[in-house]
Motif scaffolding. Structure first.
Motif, PDB file in Angstrom:
ATOM      1  N   GLY A 156       0.823  -1.211   0.000  1.00  0.00           N
ATOM      2  CA  GLY A 156       0.000   0.000   0.000  1.00  0.00           C
ATOM      3  C   GLY A 156       0.856   1.258   0.000  1.00  0.00           C
ATOM      4  O   GLY A 156       0.554   2.233  -0.684  1.00  0.00           O
ATOM      5  N   GLU A 157       1.937   1.218   0.774  1.00  0.00           N
ATOM      6  CA  GLU A 157       2.841   2.374   0.836  1.00  0.00           C
ATOM      7  C   GLU A 157       3.531   2.597  -0.511  1.00  0.00           C
ATOM      8  O   GLU A 157       3.658   3.738  -0.967  1.00  0.00           O
ATOM      9  N   GLU A 158       3.974   1.507  -1.140  1.00  0.00           N
ATOM     10  CA  GLU A 158       4.621   1.630  -2.450  1.00  0.00           C
ATOM     11  C   GLU A 158       3.652   2.205  -3.482  1.00  0.00           C
ATOM     12  O   GLU A 158       4.024   3.078  -4.284  1.00  0.00           O
ATOM     13  N   MET A 159       2.419   1.738  -3.452  1.00  0.00           N
ATOM     14  CA  MET A 159       1.409   2.225  -4.380  1.00  0.00           C
ATOM     15  C   MET A 159       1.158   3.719  -4.172  1.00  0.00           C
ATOM     16  O   MET A 159       1.120   4.499  -5.134  1.00  0.00           O
ATOM     17  N   ASN A 160       0.998   4.122  -2.922  1.00  0.00           N
ATOM     18  CA  ASN A 160       0.755   5.539  -2.631  1.00  0.00           C
ATOM     19  C   ASN A 160       1.928   6.414  -3.051  1.00  0.00           C
ATOM     20  O   ASN A 160       1.739   7.525  -3.552  1.00  0.00           O
ATOM     21  N   SER A 165       4.153  10.571  -6.560  1.00  0.00           N
ATOM     22  CA  SER A 165       5.166  10.970  -7.548  1.00  0.00           C
ATOM     23  C   SER A 165       4.508  11.417  -8.847  1.00  0.00           C
ATOM     24  O   SER A 165       4.901  12.422  -9.447  1.00  0.00           O
ATOM     25  N   LEU A 166       3.508  10.676  -9.280  1.00  0.00           N
ATOM     26  CA  LEU A 166       2.794  11.039 -10.506  1.00  0.00           C
ATOM     27  C   LEU A 166       2.030  12.348 -10.325  1.00  0.00           C
ATOM     28  O   LEU A 166       1.999  13.192 -11.230  1.00  0.00           O
ATOM     29  N   ALA A 167       1.445  12.512  -9.148  1.00  0.00           N
ATOM     30  CA  ALA A 167       0.699  13.751  -8.879  1.00  0.00           C
ATOM     31  C   ALA A 167       1.612  14.972  -8.932  1.00  0.00           C
ATOM     32  O   ALA A 167       1.209  16.052  -9.378  1.00  0.00           O
ATOM     33  N   SER A 168       2.850  14.781  -8.508  1.00  0.00           N
ATOM     34  CA  SER A 168       3.787  15.913  -8.461  1.00  0.00           C
ATOM     35  C   SER A 168       4.222  16.386  -9.847  1.00  0.00           C
ATOM     36  O   SER A 168       4.751  17.488  -9.996  1.00  0.00           O
ATOM     37  N   SER A 181       8.733   7.767 -17.337  1.00  0.00           N
ATOM     38  CA  SER A 181       9.540   7.051 -16.356  1.00  0.00           C
ATOM     39  C   SER A 181       8.696   6.667 -15.137  1.00  0.00           C
ATOM     40  O   SER A 181       8.783   5.539 -14.628  1.00  0.00           O
ATOM     41  N   GLU A 182       7.857   7.594 -14.692  1.00  0.00           N
ATOM     42  CA  GLU A 182       7.020   7.333 -13.527  1.00  0.00           C
ATOM     43  C   GLU A 182       5.904   6.350 -13.846  1.00  0.00           C
ATOM     44  O   GLU A 182       5.574   5.487 -13.029  1.00  0.00           O
ATOM     45  N   ILE A 183       5.312   6.465 -15.041  1.00  0.00           N
ATOM     46  CA  ILE A 183       4.206   5.557 -15.376  1.00  0.00           C
ATOM     47  C   ILE A 183       4.719   4.142 -15.598  1.00  0.00           C
ATOM     48  O   ILE A 183       3.990   3.168 -15.389  1.00  0.00           O
ATOM     49  N   LYS A 184       5.993   4.008 -16.001  1.00  0.00           N
ATOM     50  CA  LYS A 184       6.603   2.678 -16.105  1.00  0.00           C
ATOM     51  C   LYS A 184       6.660   2.014 -14.735  1.00  0.00           C
ATOM     52  O   LYS A 184       6.466   0.794 -14.613  1.00  0.00           O
ATOM     53  N   LYS A 185       6.914   2.802 -13.694  1.00  0.00           N
ATOM     54  CA  LYS A 185       6.933   2.268 -12.340  1.00  0.00           C
ATOM     55  C   LYS A 185       5.560   1.706 -11.973  1.00  0.00           C
ATOM     56  O   LYS A 185       5.448   0.682 -11.296  1.00  0.00           O
ATOM     57  N   TRP A 186       4.512   2.387 -12.441  1.00  0.00           N
ATOM     58  CA  TRP A 186       3.148   1.925 -12.182  1.00  0.00           C
ATOM     59  C   TRP A 186       2.873   0.616 -12.932  1.00  0.00           C
ATOM     60  O   TRP A 186       2.293  -0.316 -12.378  1.00  0.00           O
ATOM     61  N   TYR A 187       3.319   0.556 -14.178  1.00  0.00           N
ATOM     62  CA  TYR A 187       3.157  -0.665 -14.987  1.00  0.00           C
ATOM     63  C   TYR A 187       3.892  -1.842 -14.337  1.00  0.00           C
ATOM     64  O   TYR A 187       3.339  -2.938 -14.199  1.00  0.00           O
ATOM     65  N   PHE A 221      -5.197  12.299  -4.692  1.00  0.00           N
ATOM     66  CA  PHE A 221      -3.758  12.582  -4.643  1.00  0.00           C
ATOM     67  C   PHE A 221      -3.420  13.880  -5.377  1.00  0.00           C
ATOM     68  O   PHE A 221      -2.312  14.398  -5.256  1.00  0.00           O
ATOM     69  N   GLY A 222      -4.365  14.391  -6.155  1.00  0.00           N
ATOM     70  CA  GLY A 222      -4.149  15.629  -6.894  1.00  0.00           C
ATOM     71  C   GLY A 222      -5.202  15.768  -7.983  1.00  0.00           C
ATOM     72  O   GLY A 222      -5.446  14.806  -8.721  1.00  0.00           O
ATOM     73  N   ASP A 223      -5.835  16.923  -8.069  1.00  0.00           N
ATOM     74  CA  ASP A 223      -6.873  17.132  -9.081  1.00  0.00           C
ATOM     75  C   ASP A 223      -6.314  16.881 -10.482  1.00  0.00           C
ATOM     76  O   ASP A 223      -5.244  17.384 -10.835  1.00  0.00           O
TER      77      ASP A 223
END
Length: 241
Positions: A156-160, A165-168, A181-187, A221-223
């Motif tokens: 859960g912490e890793e997911m958040n 990071s994506l919100a930022s 790069s960040e969306i690859k982490k999600w994939y 996490f961000g609008d």
């Protein structure tokens, strides 16, 4: 055959073939100069890979299946054919639905409400994929559950953290290097606990926007984060096919 020749006749990019080699999915012999040298057997394997990809299997699942000692390529081809015939039948029904809907919209015929949804069937899922995973796959659902057991808080912490990071960077273009790069982490995160093909990943991103429950949770996490993720996931999927 050299990689450029294979790419040309198979209709895939050289980058794709390099990636298949890198992940151990299709690794041809190398010449003394370091060039990839594809044999007829390698092309047979590539054909199988592309059939599985056409049926929306992830690369991880394809690798598990074709590397399994019990894998039977002729049996797989028969199943490919069966699944594609089923898909063709469904497409024919949907094309007929479109023609009827056009005539309905023009006032030429009257469709009942049920006829408007002929060809749509999301209940059964991909039976062939489940069958193939059971037949040749090396990882069961229970094994994936075992991975998660006892690590819920860590996961859960890793997911958040990925969401934050994506919100930022959601003000950046979804095509930017930072966003990709960040969306690859999600994939990569999702594929630790499931099997997402690139098409499925893109579809999941669309659901983040279409389903208000997903959208509202992600936007906490961000609008605008859900829309940003959807766009970035689509770009990632298209670039890596």
């Amino acid at each position: 055959m050299k990689v450029n020749e294979v790419a040309k006749i198979a209709g895939v990019s050289v980058r794709t073939l390099h990636h298949y080699d890198k992940i151990g999915l299709l690794s041809p012999t190398k010449t003394e100069s370091g060039y990839r040298d594809y044999s007829s057997s390698d092309l047979d394997v590539l054909q199988q890979i592309l059939f599985f990809r056409e049926l929306d299997f992830s690369l991880n699942d394809i690798k598990k299946i074709i590397k399994n000692p019990s894998f039977d390529k002729n049996e797989a081809l028969e199943n490919h054919k069966k699944m594609l015939l089923q898909r063709r039948s469904k497409i024919d029904i949907m094309l007929e639905n479109i023609d009827m809907t056009i005539k309905h919209n023009k006032g030429e015929i009257k469709m009942n409400e049920k006829d408007k949804f002929k060809g749509f069937d999301f209940k059964e899922g991909n039976k062939y994929e489940e069958e193939a995973k059971k037949r040749w796959g090396s990882k069961s659902v229970e094994e994936n559950k075992e991975k998660i057991k006892g690590r819920e808080n860590e996961i859960g912490e890793e997911m958040n953290n990925i969401y934050f990071s994506l919100a930022s960077i959601r003000h950046l273009s979804p095509e930017s290097d930072e966003a990709q790069s960040e969306i690859k982490k999600w994939y990569d995160f999702l594929n630790k606990f499931g099997s997402y093909s690139l098409d499925a990943f893109e579809g999941l991103g669309q659901m983040y926007v279409d389903d208000e429950r997903f959208k509202n949770n992600i936007d906490k996490f961000g609008d605008g984060l859900a829309v940003f993720m959807k766009d970035a996931m689509k770009v990632y999927s298209q670039k890596n096919k």
